[in-house]
Design an enzyme around this catalytic site. Structure first.
Site, mmCIF file in Angstrom:
data_model
loop_
_atom_site.group_PDB
_atom_site.id
_atom_site.type_symbol
_atom_site.label_atom_id
_atom_site.label_comp_id
_atom_site.label_asym_id
_atom_site.label_seq_id
_atom_site.Cartn_x
_atom_site.Cartn_y
_atom_site.Cartn_z
ATOM 1 N N SER A 146 -15.040 -20.391 -40.012
ATOM 2 C CA SER A 146 -16.247 -20.335 -39.615
ATOM 3 C C SER A 146 -17.221 -21.310 -40.330
ATOM 4 C CB SER A 146 -16.821 -19.026 -39.866
ATOM 5 O OG SER A 146 -18.111 -18.874 -39.671
ATOM 6 N N TYR A 159 -17.991 -10.841 -43.165
ATOM 7 C CA TYR A 159 -17.452 -11.951 -42.274
ATOM 8 C C TYR A 159 -17.445 -13.104 -43.114
ATOM 9 C CZ TYR A 159 -17.471 -14.661 -38.171
ATOM 10 O OH TYR A 159 -17.142 -15.793 -37.144
HETATM 11 P P1 NDP Z 1 -15.114 -13.244 -28.876
HETATM 12 O O1 NDP Z 1 -15.761 -11.872 -29.010
HETATM 13 O O2 NDP Z 1 -15.405 -13.812 -27.753
HETATM 14 O O3 NDP Z 1 -13.407 -13.078 -29.145
HETATM 15 C C1 NDP Z 1 -12.945 -12.197 -29.950
HETATM 16 C C2 NDP Z 1 -11.471 -12.159 -29.323
HETATM 17 O O4 NDP Z 1 -10.682 -11.496 -30.430
HETATM 18 C C3 NDP Z 1 -11.366 -11.250 -28.296
HETATM 19 O O5 NDP Z 1 -10.374 -11.921 -27.413
HETATM 20 C C4 NDP Z 1 -11.023 -9.951 -28.678
HETATM 21 O O6 NDP Z 1 -10.017 -9.353 -27.711
HETATM 22 C C5 NDP Z 1 -9.991 -10.185 -29.858
HETATM 23 N N1 NDP Z 1 -9.873 -9.222 -30.889
HETATM 24 C C6 NDP Z 1 -10.927 -8.717 -31.488
HETATM 25 N N2 NDP Z 1 -10.404 -7.640 -32.334
HETATM 26 C C7 NDP Z 1 -9.147 -7.588 -32.204
HETATM 27 C C8 NDP Z 1 -8.202 -6.869 -32.743
HETATM 28 N N3 NDP Z 1 -8.314 -5.910 -33.579
HETATM 29 N N4 NDP Z 1 -6.799 -7.054 -32.077
HETATM 30 C C9 NDP Z 1 -6.544 -7.823 -31.149
HETATM 31 N N5 NDP Z 1 -7.346 -8.839 -30.858
HETATM 32 C C10 NDP Z 1 -8.599 -8.527 -31.215
HETATM 33 O O7 NDP Z 1 -15.461 -14.132 -29.972
HETATM 34 P P2 NDP Z 1 -15.380 -15.718 -30.275
HETATM 35 O O8 NDP Z 1 -14.338 -16.362 -29.314
HETATM 36 O O9 NDP Z 1 -16.587 -16.104 -30.642
HETATM 37 O O10 NDP Z 1 -14.583 -15.695 -31.868
HETATM 38 C C11 NDP Z 1 -13.415 -15.959 -31.933
HETATM 39 C C12 NDP Z 1 -13.084 -16.312 -33.252
HETATM 40 O O11 NDP Z 1 -13.804 -17.605 -33.599
HETATM 41 C C13 NDP Z 1 -13.293 -15.324 -34.341
HETATM 42 O O12 NDP Z 1 -12.442 -15.325 -35.341
HETATM 43 C C14 NDP Z 1 -14.741 -15.669 -34.727
HETATM 44 O O13 NDP Z 1 -15.004 -15.179 -36.017
HETATM 45 C C15 NDP Z 1 -14.716 -17.242 -34.689
HETATM 46 N N6 NDP Z 1 -15.865 -17.743 -34.668
HETATM 47 C C16 NDP Z 1 -16.756 -17.963 -33.786
HETATM 48 C C17 NDP Z 1 -17.879 -18.685 -33.635
HETATM 49 C C18 NDP Z 1 -19.007 -18.598 -32.531
HETATM 50 O O14 NDP Z 1 -19.947 -19.324 -32.869
HETATM 51 N N7 NDP Z 1 -18.546 -17.939 -31.494
HETATM 52 C C19 NDP Z 1 -18.340 -19.480 -35.003
HETATM 53 C C20 NDP Z 1 -17.319 -19.489 -35.826
HETATM 54 C C21 NDP Z 1 -16.117 -18.707 -35.843
HETATM 55 P P3 NDP Z 1 -10.022 -7.821 -27.230
HETATM 56 O O15 NDP Z 1 -11.414 -7.399 -27.290
HETATM 57 O O16 NDP Z 1 -9.137 -7.780 -26.209
HETATM 58 O O17 NDP Z 1 -9.212 -6.998 -28.599
#
Ligand code: NDP
Length: 256
Positions: A146, A159
């Site tokens: 991130s 985070y």
């Molecule tokens: P979303 O909330 O859209 O996606 C998060 C995903 O993680 C979902 O598919 C969710 O699926 C899965 N997830 C969460 N917890 C678990 C768990 N315990 N086990 C399995 N799957 C899990 O977020 P983003 O797409 O924005 O984020 C994706 C990554 O990118 C993250 O690591 C985030 O920190 C990082 N990121 C995002 C940024 C942004 O601006 N959006 C910026 C910087 C980094 P389900 O609910 O089905 O479990």
């Protein structure tokens, strides 16, 4: 896609959190390049929809319900992927959450939940795929950091700690597993329009406009912005690239 250094035909990728957001953007890129995909998330229905979407690229895609903080679920995810897709070449550690509170208001349980979802999960999944990658003669691990791998934020102590940690974990895997021909790299997304940041925009006053003003590209990122970097870091084109942390941020991290 024709056979190029970026061709992923015959390769198998696990994408955690691949059922939406950045994970789905990367999974779409990998599928378009020819890889079979295991989509991993807790929400089976959402993963089923994503897998069906990926199959439209003519590849195999399975939906695996697993909580990546749970060691036995992670081991089950690896076993099922090998059983149904035959091998593992690529692991994308993308699942992540945030709990937005300053350090003095964050409870231990909240800290633990963020660290285990964002950081410990990458350790569990990487360790679990290592034997299959080693047996296959190599592999690619992509960890999602991130801007908070670089910067601090008052509202994201756990985070930011998890995302700083994931860069150092990436470097350690790169060094430890170079002899197994496994390359490990991190991607550092800027501000991307996903469910995660929809909640942030609701919780943090003025965030939407502040991001626009601070990003040289003058836009929020889109999940499709992650397809190219995912293909590059998964393919033979990046065989001499390991231990790096590459921003995909429209210039956010170099803005003075
Ligand atoms: P979303 O909330 O859209 O996606 C998060 C995903 O993680 C979902 O598919 C969710 O699926 C899965 N997830 C969460 N917890 C678990 C768990 N315990 N086990 C399995 N799957 C899990 O977020 P983003 O797409 O924005 O984020 C994706 C990554 O990118 C993250 O690591 C985030 O920190 C990082 N990121 C995002 C940024 C942004 O601006 N959006 C910026 C910087 C980094 P389900 O609910 O089905 O479990």
């Amino acid at each position: 896609m024709a056979t190029t250094a970026f061709d992923l035909s015959g390769k198998v990728a696990i994408v955690t959190g691949g059922n939406g957001g950045i994970g789905l953007g990367m999974a779409q890129g990998l599928a378009e390049a020819g890889a079979d995909i295991a989509v991993v998330g807790r929400n089976q229905a959402k993963s089923d929809v994503a897998a069906a979407q990926l199959r439209q690229h003519g590849v195999k895609a399975i939906s695996v319900a697993a909580d990546v903080t749970d060691k036995s679920a992670v081991n089950g995810m690896v076993e099922r992927t090998v059983r149904e897709l035959g091998r593992i070449d690529i692991l994308v550690n993308n699942a992540g959450i945030n709990i937005r509170k300053p350090p003095h208001a964050l409870e231990l349980e909240e800290w633990d939940s963020v660290i285990s979802t964002n950081l410990t999960s990458a350790f569990l999944c990487s360790k679990a795929v290592h034997p299959a990658m080693k047996a296959a003669g190599g592999g690619k691990i992509i960890n999602i950091g991130s801007m908070m791998s670089i910067f601090g934020a008052s509202f994201a102590p756990a985070y930011a700690a998890s995302k700083g940690g994931i860069v150092q974990f990436t470097r350690s895997c790169a060094v430890a597993w170079a002899a197994d021909n496994i390359q490990a790299n991190a991607i550092l997304p800027g501000w991307i329009d996903t469910d995660l940041t929809k909640r942030a925009r609701e919780q943090i006053d003025g965030l939407h406009d502040k991001v626009l003003a601070r990003t040289p590209a003058a836009r929020w990122g889109d999940i499709a912005d992650f397809a190219g970097i995912a293909v590059f870091l998964s393919s033979g084109a990046s065989d001499f690239v390991t231990g790096t942390a590459i921003p995909v941020d429209g210039g956010f991290s170099v803005m003075g």
